[in-house]
Design an enzyme around this catalytic site. Sequence first.
Site, short mmCIF file in Angstrom:
data_model
loop_
_atom_site.label_atom_id
_atom_site.label_comp_id
_atom_site.label_asym_id
_atom_site.label_seq_id
_atom_site.Cartn_x
_atom_site.Cartn_y
_atom_site.Cartn_z
N HIS A 39 2.04 0.00 1.46
CA HIS A 39 3.24 0.53 1.25
C HIS A 39 3.15 2.33 1.22
CE1 HIS A 39 3.88 1.41 -3.44
NE2 HIS A 39 2.58 1.62 -3.13
N CYS A 71 1.83 9.41 -3.39
CA CYS A 71 2.03 8.12 -2.97
C CYS A 71 2.66 8.07 -1.62
CB CYS A 71 2.75 7.26 -3.91
SG CYS A 71 1.85 7.08 -5.47
N HIS A 88 -0.71 3.49 1.94
CA HIS A 88 -1.88 2.98 1.39
C HIS A 88 -1.78 1.66 0.82
CE1 HIS A 88 0.51 4.42 -1.91
NE2 HIS A 88 0.38 3.61 -2.81
N HIS A 140 0.24 -9.28 3.05
CA HIS A 140 -0.43 -8.61 4.19
C HIS A 140 0.90 -8.19 5.02
CE1 HIS A 140 -4.11 -10.76 3.17
NE2 HIS A 140 -4.52 -9.91 3.73
N GLU A 149 0.77 -3.33 -10.37
CA GLU A 149 0.39 -2.70 -8.90
C GLU A 149 -0.87 -2.20 -9.08
OE1 GLU A 149 3.32 0.02 -6.50
OE2 GLU A 149 1.95 1.27 -7.68
#
Length: 113
Positions: free
Chosen positions: A13, A21, A25, A64, A101
């Site tokens: 994402h 972010c 990654h 995935h 996460e």
Amino acid sequence: MKLGVIEYIDSAHFIPGHETCGNMHGHTYKVEFIIEGEKKETGMVMDFYDMKSILRRVLSEYDHRCLNDIVEYPSVENICESVYNKLRDKIDMPFTLRIWEGRGKWCELGTTS
Ligand SMILES: [Zn+2]
């Protein structure tokens, strides 16, 4: 009584506009699914096999994959909400969903105490 199962997914994402972010990654997301209910005559609240298959079926849509294709702004909060809503359609008892996460960061949504 509470009952929990844990599954893992690997997904990519990026957080649009975010300084660090914002680049694509990946994370290994640990997903904890906890239900709460009375033990039935079977001696079980719910069969672990059924819990796992419900969770796996929902998570297969996220595993995935690039999460930006599924959730517009894939913060862990929005991912958690998206998975939670899909689980809610498949189960009629109180449950909690906690999504990690990577390590040390999680979001939780749910109705168990
Ligand atoms: Zn990330």
